[in-house]
Enzyme design. Structure first.
Site, PDB file in Angstrom:
ATOM      1  N   LYS A 190     -12.316  23.626  -8.782  1.00 44.51           N
ATOM      2  CA  LYS A 190     -10.947  23.354  -8.319  1.00 44.51           C
ATOM      3  C   LYS A 190     -10.010  23.096  -9.497  1.00 44.51           C
ATOM      4  O   LYS A 190      -8.935  23.674  -9.567  1.00 44.51           O
ATOM      5  CB  LYS A 190     -10.950  22.118  -7.401  1.00 44.51           C
ATOM      6  CG  LYS A 190      -9.571  21.514  -7.195  1.00 44.51           C
ATOM      7  CD  LYS A 190      -9.583  20.337  -6.258  1.00 44.51           C
ATOM      8  CE  LYS A 190      -9.508  18.973  -6.872  1.00 44.51           C
ATOM      9  NZ  LYS A 190      -8.253  18.577  -7.497  1.00 44.51           N
ATOM     10  N   ASN A 191     -10.429  22.218 -10.409  1.00 46.33           N
ATOM     11  CA  ASN A 191      -9.482  21.808 -11.449  1.00 46.33           C
ATOM     12  C   ASN A 191      -9.273  22.872 -12.524  1.00 46.33           C
ATOM     13  O   ASN A 191      -8.348  22.762 -13.328  1.00 46.33           O
ATOM     14  CB  ASN A 191      -9.886  20.454 -12.040  1.00 46.33           C
ATOM     15  CG  ASN A 191      -9.634  19.331 -11.027  1.00 46.33           C
ATOM     16  OD1 ASN A 191      -8.913  19.517 -10.049  1.00 46.33           O
ATOM     17  ND2 ASN A 191     -10.250  18.175 -11.243  1.00 46.33           N
TER      18      ASN A 191
ATOM     19  N   ARG B 197      -1.113  17.815  -6.847  1.00 40.86           N
ATOM     20  CA  ARG B 197      -0.888  17.288  -8.188  1.00 40.86           C
ATOM     21  C   ARG B 197      -0.683  18.436  -9.183  1.00 40.86           C
ATOM     22  O   ARG B 197       0.207  18.390 -10.033  1.00 40.86           O
ATOM     23  CB  ARG B 197      -2.120  16.470  -8.578  1.00 40.86           C
ATOM     24  CG  ARG B 197      -2.100  15.917  -9.976  1.00 40.86           C
ATOM     25  CD  ARG B 197      -1.372  14.624 -10.021  1.00 40.86           C
ATOM     26  NE  ARG B 197      -1.224  14.120 -11.371  1.00 40.86           N
ATOM     27  CZ  ARG B 197      -0.199  13.383 -11.766  1.00 40.86           C
ATOM     28  NH1 ARG B 197       0.757  13.082 -10.912  1.00 40.86           N
ATOM     29  NH2 ARG B 197      -0.135  12.948 -12.992  1.00 40.86           N
TER      30      ARG B 197
ATOM     31  N   CYS C 286      -3.462  13.120  -4.968  1.00 40.71           N
ATOM     32  CA  CYS C 286      -4.111  11.910  -4.467  1.00 40.71           C
ATOM     33  C   CYS C 286      -3.415  10.670  -5.012  1.00 40.71           C
ATOM     34  O   CYS C 286      -3.002  10.634  -6.172  1.00 40.71           O
ATOM     35  CB  CYS C 286      -5.570  11.874  -4.916  1.00 40.71           C
ATOM     36  SG  CYS C 286      -6.596  13.086  -4.088  1.00 40.71           S
TER      37      CYS C 286
ATOM     38  N   ARG D  52       0.485   7.671 -11.870  1.00 42.04           N
ATOM     39  CA  ARG D  52      -0.028   8.850 -12.588  1.00 42.04           C
ATOM     40  C   ARG D  52       1.148   9.482 -13.359  1.00 42.04           C
ATOM     41  O   ARG D  52       1.699  10.497 -12.953  1.00 42.04           O
ATOM     42  CB  ARG D  52      -0.664   9.848 -11.613  1.00 42.04           C
ATOM     43  CG  ARG D  52      -1.877   9.282 -10.905  1.00 42.04           C
ATOM     44  CD  ARG D  52      -2.456  10.253  -9.892  1.00 42.04           C
ATOM     45  NE  ARG D  52      -3.269  11.292 -10.494  1.00 42.04           N
ATOM     46  CZ  ARG D  52      -3.856  12.267  -9.796  1.00 42.04           C
ATOM     47  NH1 ARG D  52      -3.706  12.321  -8.492  1.00 42.04           N
ATOM     48  NH2 ARG D  52      -4.568  13.192 -10.400  1.00 42.04           N
ATOM     49  N   PRO D  53       1.533   8.853 -14.468  1.00 42.15           N
ATOM     50  CA  PRO D  53       2.701   9.347 -15.195  1.00 42.15           C
ATOM     51  C   PRO D  53       2.450  10.715 -15.831  1.00 42.15           C
ATOM     52  O   PRO D  53       1.300  11.127 -15.993  1.00 42.15           O
ATOM     53  CB  PRO D  53       2.912   8.276 -16.281  1.00 42.15           C
ATOM     54  CG  PRO D  53       1.616   7.574 -16.417  1.00 42.15           C
ATOM     55  CD  PRO D  53       0.896   7.697 -15.121  1.00 42.15           C
TER      56      PRO D  53
ATOM     57  N   ASP E  99     -13.965  11.374 -11.196  1.00 43.12           N
ATOM     58  CA  ASP E  99     -13.973  12.048  -9.894  1.00 43.12           C
ATOM     59  C   ASP E  99     -15.291  11.856  -9.135  1.00 43.12           C
ATOM     60  O   ASP E  99     -15.377  12.193  -7.950  1.00 43.12           O
ATOM     61  CB  ASP E  99     -13.688  13.555 -10.079  1.00 43.12           C
ATOM     62  CG  ASP E  99     -12.299  13.788 -10.647  1.00 43.12           C
ATOM     63  OD1 ASP E  99     -11.461  12.877 -10.560  1.00 43.12           O
ATOM     64  OD2 ASP E  99     -12.056  14.872 -11.200  1.00 43.12           O
TER      65      ASP E  99
ATOM     66  N   ARG F  62      -8.665  19.668   0.560  1.00 43.65           N
ATOM     67  CA  ARG F  62      -7.950  20.021  -0.663  1.00 43.65           C
ATOM     68  C   ARG F  62      -8.919  20.456  -1.755  1.00 43.65           C
ATOM     69  O   ARG F  62      -8.545  21.244  -2.634  1.00 43.65           O
ATOM     70  CB  ARG F  62      -7.138  18.821  -1.172  1.00 43.65           C
ATOM     71  CG  ARG F  62      -5.906  18.517  -0.349  1.00 43.65           C
ATOM     72  CD  ARG F  62      -4.958  17.618  -1.111  1.00 43.65           C
ATOM     73  NE  ARG F  62      -5.114  17.883  -2.527  1.00 43.65           N
ATOM     74  CZ  ARG F  62      -5.332  16.956  -3.462  1.00 43.65           C
ATOM     75  NH1 ARG F  62      -5.388  15.699  -3.150  1.00 43.65           N
ATOM     76  NH2 ARG F  62      -5.464  17.301  -4.724  1.00 43.65           N
TER      77      ARG F  62
HETATM   78  N1  EPU Z   1      -1.815   9.726 -18.109  1.00 41.40           N
HETATM   79  C1  EPU Z   1      -0.710   9.153 -18.681  1.00 41.40           C
HETATM   80  N2  EPU Z   1       0.327   9.972 -19.041  1.00 41.40           N
HETATM   81  C2  EPU Z   1       0.275  11.323 -18.868  1.00 41.40           C
HETATM   82  C3  EPU Z   1      -0.865  11.896 -18.281  1.00 41.40           C
HETATM   83  C4  EPU Z   1      -1.905  11.066 -17.916  1.00 41.40           C
HETATM   84  O1  EPU Z   1      -0.620   7.935 -18.859  1.00 41.40           O
HETATM   85  O2  EPU Z   1       1.241  12.010 -19.220  1.00 41.40           O
HETATM   86  C5  EPU Z   1      -2.951   8.861 -17.723  1.00 41.40           C
HETATM   87  C6  EPU Z   1      -3.211   8.919 -16.210  1.00 41.40           C
HETATM   88  O3  EPU Z   1      -2.382   8.011 -15.516  1.00 41.40           O
HETATM   89  C7  EPU Z   1      -4.671   8.595 -16.116  1.00 41.40           C
HETATM   90  C8  EPU Z   1      -5.254   9.215 -17.404  1.00 41.40           C
HETATM   91  O4  EPU Z   1      -4.130   9.387 -18.284  1.00 41.40           O
HETATM   92  O5  EPU Z   1      -4.854   7.216 -16.171  1.00 41.40           O
HETATM   93  C9  EPU Z   1      -5.937  10.537 -17.220  1.00 41.40           C
HETATM   94  O6  EPU Z   1      -5.075  11.432 -16.537  1.00 41.40           O
HETATM   95  P1  EPU Z   1      -5.166  13.003 -16.679  1.00 41.40           P
HETATM   96  O7  EPU Z   1      -3.841  13.508 -17.112  1.00 41.40           O
HETATM   97  O8  EPU Z   1      -6.353  13.379 -17.499  1.00 41.40           O
HETATM   98  O9  EPU Z   1      -5.391  13.413 -15.190  1.00 41.40           O
HETATM   99  P2  EPU Z   1      -4.789  14.633 -14.432  1.00 41.40           P
HETATM  100  O10 EPU Z   1      -4.659  15.793 -15.355  1.00 41.40           O
HETATM  101  O11 EPU Z   1      -3.596  14.234 -13.671  1.00 41.40           O
HETATM  102  C10 EPU Z   1      -7.090  15.689 -13.810  1.00 41.40           C
HETATM  103  C11 EPU Z   1      -7.752  16.061 -12.513  1.00 41.40           C
HETATM  104  C12 EPU Z   1      -8.172  14.819 -11.768  1.00 41.40           C
HETATM  105  C13 EPU Z   1      -9.085  13.981 -12.661  1.00 41.40           C
HETATM  106  C14 EPU Z   1      -8.414  13.693 -14.012  1.00 41.40           C
HETATM  107  C15 EPU Z   1      -9.306  12.963 -14.980  1.00 41.40           C
HETATM  108  C16 EPU Z   1      -6.604  18.102 -11.961  1.00 41.40           C
HETATM  109  C17 EPU Z   1      -5.663  18.817 -11.106  1.00 41.40           C
HETATM  110  N3  EPU Z   1      -6.816  16.825 -11.706  1.00 41.40           N
HETATM  111  O12 EPU Z   1      -5.929  14.923 -13.422  1.00 41.40           O
HETATM  112  O13 EPU Z   1      -8.897  15.258 -10.636  1.00 41.40           O
HETATM  113  O14 EPU Z   1      -9.385  12.782 -12.031  1.00 41.40           O
HETATM  114  O15 EPU Z   1      -7.975  14.922 -14.614  1.00 41.40           O
HETATM  115  O16 EPU Z   1     -10.444  13.705 -15.226  1.00 41.40           O
HETATM  116  O17 EPU Z   1      -7.199  18.691 -12.866  1.00 41.40           O
HETATM  117  C18 EPU Z   1      -9.807  15.149  -8.494  1.00 41.40           C
HETATM  118  O18 EPU Z   1     -10.251  16.288  -8.692  1.00 41.40           O
HETATM  119  O19 EPU Z   1     -10.145  14.431  -7.519  1.00 41.40           O
HETATM  120  C19 EPU Z   1      -8.844  14.594  -9.456  1.00 41.40           C
HETATM  121  C20 EPU Z   1      -8.076  13.546  -9.194  1.00 41.40           C
END
Ligand code: EPU
Length: 430
Positions: free
Chosen positions: A22-23, A92, A116, A121-122, A304, A396
């Site tokens: 998915k990701n 997201r 989610c 989630r900034p 995850d 999803r």
């Molecule tokens: N963060 C910041 N600033 C940013 C981006 C992230 O502070 O600009 C923080 C987040 O708040 C969090 C941490 O950094 O505490 C990690 O966030 P990341 O950006 O790595 O997460 P994401 O890209 O939004 C992806 C996956 C998530 C998975 C995370 C961590 C996708 C679409 N989503 O999210 O997947 O939990 O990486 O591995 O790729 C899921 O599949 O259930 C899911 C939530």
């Protein structure tokens, strides 16, 4: 709205086929916009996030043909259309449209992403990256506007290791002039998958999978064909399911290295795991032992799988502690597990799980995707029938969940109905 009804206490046995990640999928589809001719993405998971991204790409003017696990995207007719809030909020990963549109058109106007609810989630690191490449980013009444005269390669240090920011910067940088260097980059397998696609399109990318990624952008990128890697989180979820309620379950089409942090923890709990090239055979021991788990960025234990693992630990001997260092509010499943009789206490970012408790079927709610998976696992271990509401969260990210579980002997039904009506559904199956 649909519910899942899970009858616990049945031993699972057989083979589960894992779908595409998915990701990866949710990043690869927007990435296709960056090409100047047709891109074909195969091994797509059959999930609603992919359908929604197909709709978003179509709304940008791209021509889409989606059949089963394959999507063909012809981006020639795509334009920098305004992407309204409603569409972007559905998932997201709609935030990858920022990097893709900025790279392709040097402009994008988009609603903020949804996804989610796991606490704050900034996306400040995404924006930091776009600005370093030369974009001006403004927020106009909830719409993000990105504009650049031109994109120029830059050196970008991420203050937080972020999967989304790493990929988004890679997308924009692949059509920037010169070299971009991302330092403190995320190292997840999905990042390597995106780099593989961008390289097939003609961008030059080195270091994906390490914490320093170098991207040499190109003025034009060509179409190509790409097959997505297996979903390590789906695989991990079924490994945990097998440990919770299985006898012998074969997880097929998995890259064992990608699930190593989970394999190590399950072995520590006493689960036997045999590795093949693309398969894992899971045999739970007689008694599961307690473990402590801390989620970390890759190659640490993935956040995850924190929620499914919490469900499993209700069965282990002794008290386990799970700490989520990535999200501070990814614990909505805990209240629901308690409704089923689990003994779980929350202390800050940690859950303390006193195991060896028998769970009882109950009416519970999937608050998010992986919480939903955790409740299904709990339902498979519980006495009686568990009724899980808000199944759309599960759809999803898990393809054909009921069919896959039924294939290994689970008693699981989808219904608009209440628990009483499941009896009628069961009677039909006999
Ligand atoms: N963060 C910041 N600033 C940013 C981006 C992230 O502070 O600009 C923080 C987040 O708040 C969090 C941490 O950094 O505490 C990690 O966030 P990341 O950006 O790595 O997460 P994401 O890209 O939004 C992806 C996956 C998530 C998975 C995370 C961590 C996708 C679409 N989503 O999210 O997947 O939990 O990486 O591995 O790729 C899921 O599949 O259930 C899911 C939530």
């Amino acid at each position: 709205m649909d519910k899942l009804l899970v009858e616990g206490g049945h031993t699972l046995q057989g083979t589960v086929q894992i779908g595409g990640a998915k990701n990866s999928a949710v990043a690869l589809l927007p990435a296709a916009l960056l090409a100047d001719s047709t891109v074909t993405i195969d091994n797509l998971p059959l999930i609603s996030d992919v359908e929604h991204l197909g709709e978003i790409l179509q709304a940008s003017g791209a021509f889409i043909h989606h059949e089963g696990t394959k999507m063909t995207i012809n981006p020639q007719s795509a334009r920098p259309e305004i992407m309204p809030n409603g569409q972007m909020k559905k998932l997201r990963a709609s935030y990858y449209m920022m990097g893709a549109m900025l790279g392709k058109f040097k402009q994008a106007t988009l609603g903020l992403p949804g996804g989610c609810d796991l606490g704050p989630r900034p996306i400040d690191q995404h924006i930091k990256g776009f600005e370093a490449l030369g974009a001006e980013v403004t927020n106009d009444r909830g719409m993000l506007c990105l504009r650049a005269k031109e994109l120029r390669g830059a050196r970008i240090y991420l203050d937080v290791v972020s999967v989304g920011a790493t990929i988004n910067i890679m997308l924009a940088a692949s059509r920037a002039k010169g070299q971009t260097i991302i330092e403190n980059a995320a190292k997840e397998p999905e990042i390597i998958d995106v780099a593989t696609l961008l390289s097939s399109m003609g961008a030059k990318i080195k270091g994906a999978g390490t914490d320093v990624i170098r991207i040499d952008g190109r003025q034009t990128l060509s179409g190509c064909a790409h097959s997505i890697i297996p979903d390590r989180i789906e695989a991990g979820t079924y490994m945990i399911t097998a440990a919770a309620a299985g006898n012998e379950v074969l997880i097929d089409h998995v890259i064992p290295d990608h699930v190593e942090p989970l394999t190590a923890k399950l072995r520590e709990m006493g689960v036997q795991i045999e590795e093949g090239d693309e398969q894992l055979l899971i045999r739970p021991g007689n008694e599961l032992q307690r473990v402590d788990i801390k989620t970390l960025v890759h190659p640490g234990f993935p956040t995850d799988l924190q929620q499914p693992a919490t469900a499993l630990l209700t069965k282990a001997q002794g008290t386990s502690i799970i700490t989520d260092t990535i999200y501070n509010a990814r614990f909505k499943h805990v209240d629901e597990l308690r409704r089923m009789g689990a003994d779980v206490k929350l202390e800050g970012r940690s859950a303390l799980i006193t195991g060896a408790k028998s769970l009882e079927g109950a009416k519970v709610k999937a608050s998010d995707l992986r919480a939903g998976a955790a409740l299904v696992i709990a339902g498979l271990m519980a006495d009686g029938v568990t009724e899980i509401a808000d199944v759309h969260h599960i759809e999803r990210g898990y393809e054909r969940l009921e069919a896959k579980l039924k294939g290994i002997g689970a008693k699981i039904w989808r219904a608009k109905a209440s628990r009483e009506e499941v009896e009628a559904l069961r009677a039909n199956e006999r």
